[in-house]
Motif scaffolding. Structure first.
Motif, mmCIF file in Angstrom:
data_model
loop_
_atom_site.group_PDB
_atom_site.id
_atom_site.type_symbol
_atom_site.label_atom_id
_atom_site.label_comp_id
_atom_site.label_asym_id
_atom_site.label_seq_id
_atom_site.Cartn_x
_atom_site.Cartn_y
_atom_site.Cartn_z
ATOM 1 N N MET A 1 55.839 -63.109 9.802
ATOM 2 C CA MET A 1 56.118 -61.676 9.807
ATOM 3 C C MET A 1 56.693 -61.270 11.150
ATOM 4 O O MET A 1 56.167 -61.643 12.180
ATOM 5 N N SER A 2 57.753 -60.500 11.128
ATOM 6 C CA SER A 2 58.379 -60.084 12.372
ATOM 7 C C SER A 2 57.506 -59.115 13.130
ATOM 8 O O SER A 2 56.883 -58.227 12.563
ATOM 9 N N LYS A 3 57.463 -59.292 14.445
ATOM 10 C CA LYS A 3 56.739 -58.372 15.302
ATOM 11 C C LYS A 3 57.685 -57.378 15.958
ATOM 12 O O LYS A 3 57.303 -56.640 16.842
ATOM 13 N N GLU A 4 58.957 -57.375 15.542
ATOM 14 C CA GLU A 4 59.930 -56.484 16.140
ATOM 15 C C GLU A 4 59.611 -55.038 15.774
ATOM 16 O O GLU A 4 59.221 -54.731 14.647
ATOM 17 N N THR A 5 59.775 -54.134 16.692
ATOM 18 C CA THR A 5 59.630 -52.709 16.429
ATOM 19 C C THR A 5 60.881 -52.015 16.941
ATOM 20 O O THR A 5 61.602 -52.517 17.791
ATOM 21 N N ALA A 6 61.138 -50.848 16.380
ATOM 22 C CA ALA A 6 62.326 -50.110 16.786
ATOM 23 C C ALA A 6 62.147 -49.588 18.211
ATOM 24 O O ALA A 6 61.236 -48.823 18.492
ATOM 25 N N ILE A 7 63.011 -50.024 19.110
ATOM 26 C CA ILE A 7 62.938 -49.607 20.501
ATOM 27 C C ILE A 7 64.260 -48.960 20.875
ATOM 28 O O ILE A 7 65.328 -49.527 20.647
ATOM 29 N N GLU A 8 64.187 -47.776 21.436
ATOM 30 C CA GLU A 8 65.397 -47.085 21.832
ATOM 31 C C GLU A 8 66.015 -47.768 23.051
ATOM 32 O O GLU A 8 65.316 -48.243 23.933
ATOM 33 N N SER A 9 67.327 -47.781 23.073
ATOM 34 C CA SER A 9 68.019 -48.356 24.220
ATOM 35 C C SER A 9 68.000 -47.373 25.386
ATOM 36 O O SER A 9 67.800 -46.169 25.216
ATOM 37 N N LEU A 10 68.196 -47.915 26.575
ATOM 38 C CA LEU A 10 68.222 -47.126 27.797
ATOM 39 C C LEU A 10 69.555 -47.332 28.490
ATOM 40 O O LEU A 10 70.189 -48.378 28.351
ATOM 41 N N ALA A 11 69.970 -46.348 29.242
ATOM 42 C CA ALA A 11 71.238 -46.442 29.965
ATOM 43 C C ALA A 11 71.041 -47.198 31.273
ATOM 44 O O ALA A 11 70.154 -46.870 32.066
ATOM 45 N N ALA A 12 71.843 -48.237 31.475
ATOM 46 C CA ALA A 12 71.838 -48.995 32.729
ATOM 47 C C ALA A 12 73.190 -48.823 33.398
ATOM 48 O O ALA A 12 74.236 -48.985 32.762
ATOM 49 N N SER A 13 73.184 -48.473 34.658
ATOM 50 C CA SER A 13 74.427 -48.307 35.403
ATOM 51 C C SER A 13 74.892 -49.654 35.957
ATOM 52 O O SER A 13 74.080 -50.554 36.207
ATOM 53 N N LYS A 14 76.193 -49.773 36.156
ATOM 54 C CA LYS A 14 76.741 -51.003 36.732
ATOM 55 C C LYS A 14 76.051 -51.306 38.060
ATOM 56 O O LYS A 14 75.925 -50.446 38.918
ATOM 57 N N GLY A 15 75.578 -52.542 38.205
ATOM 58 C CA GLY A 15 74.910 -52.963 39.429
ATOM 59 C C GLY A 15 73.422 -52.669 39.459
ATOM 60 O O GLY A 15 72.741 -53.072 40.406
#
Length: 199
Positions: free
Chosen positions: A1-15
């Motif tokens: 059974m998958s343990k994956e849950t819906a996770i929102e992405s976050l903004a990462a700036s270059k560097g």
């Protein structure tokens, strides 16, 4: 059974370092970052502005990373206890991990000693560092290990580069990613050993 849950992405700036992105968002129990379909170490930085997803240690991908790092922990312990051993490959599997070595035979009687050394290394919480090395540097690093040399010659072109991972005095030719330190490996058990003739 998958343990994956819906996770929102976050903004990462270059560097920006991925670990800093998650720290600012107060997200814990993360072992890697995912941009698109690619996984990255937490110590790596975004090469461009991107949406990054935290990979939880409890997710399917996180568990595989943890198992892969535990295979490296096993190899670290083996080469410390058996200095003449030559590590070959140690991938994670669906139900654990393994690592192949060219070494004198051992038996289940040795498991306790090996596990004890693994726990010692784990408790030291040794940082796991990604190294980007040229083929020439890789050949110097792994020149006494014919199994690693075969992989380097097959996978790294002349003039090219690849990655290795270092934890303390142990270095392994590997693409990663890995957990940030050996302290993440808190529970493991060696279940079996098998022998084969190396050519």
């Amino acid at each position: 059974m998958s343990k994956e849950t819906a996770i929102e992405s976050l903004a990462a700036s270059k560097g920006e370092k991925f670990s800093d992105v998650f720290r600012k968002a107060k997200i814990k129990d993360v072992v890697a970052a995912k941009v698109g379909d690619k996984l990255y170490d937490l110590s790596e930085t975004a090469t461009e502005n991107a949406e990054v997803i935290p990979v939880s240690i409890n997710s399917d991908e996180g568990i595989m990373i943890l198992r892969h790092s535990t295979a490296h922990l096993l190899a670290n312990a083996i080469v410390e206890l058996y200095p003449d051993s030559k590590p070959n490959a140690g991938p994670p599997t669906e139900d654990g991990f393994y690592y192949d070595f060219d070494m004198e035979p051992i038996s289940s009687d040795d498991f306790e000693k090996i596990e004890r050394r693994m726990y010692e290394i784990s408790k030291k919480n040794v940082p796991i560092e990604k190294l980007v090395l040229s083929r020439k540097e890789l050949e110097v690093q792994f020149g006494d290990n014919p199994y690693k040399m075969d992989k380097i010659i097959a996978k790294v072109p002349e003039g090219g580069s690849s990655t290795a991972y270092r934890q303390g005095g142990f270095v392994d030719f590997c693409l990663g990613p890995h957990v940030p330190s050996t302290g993440y490996m808190k529970a493991f058990k060696i279940m079996s050993v098998a022998s084969a003739h190396y050519k």
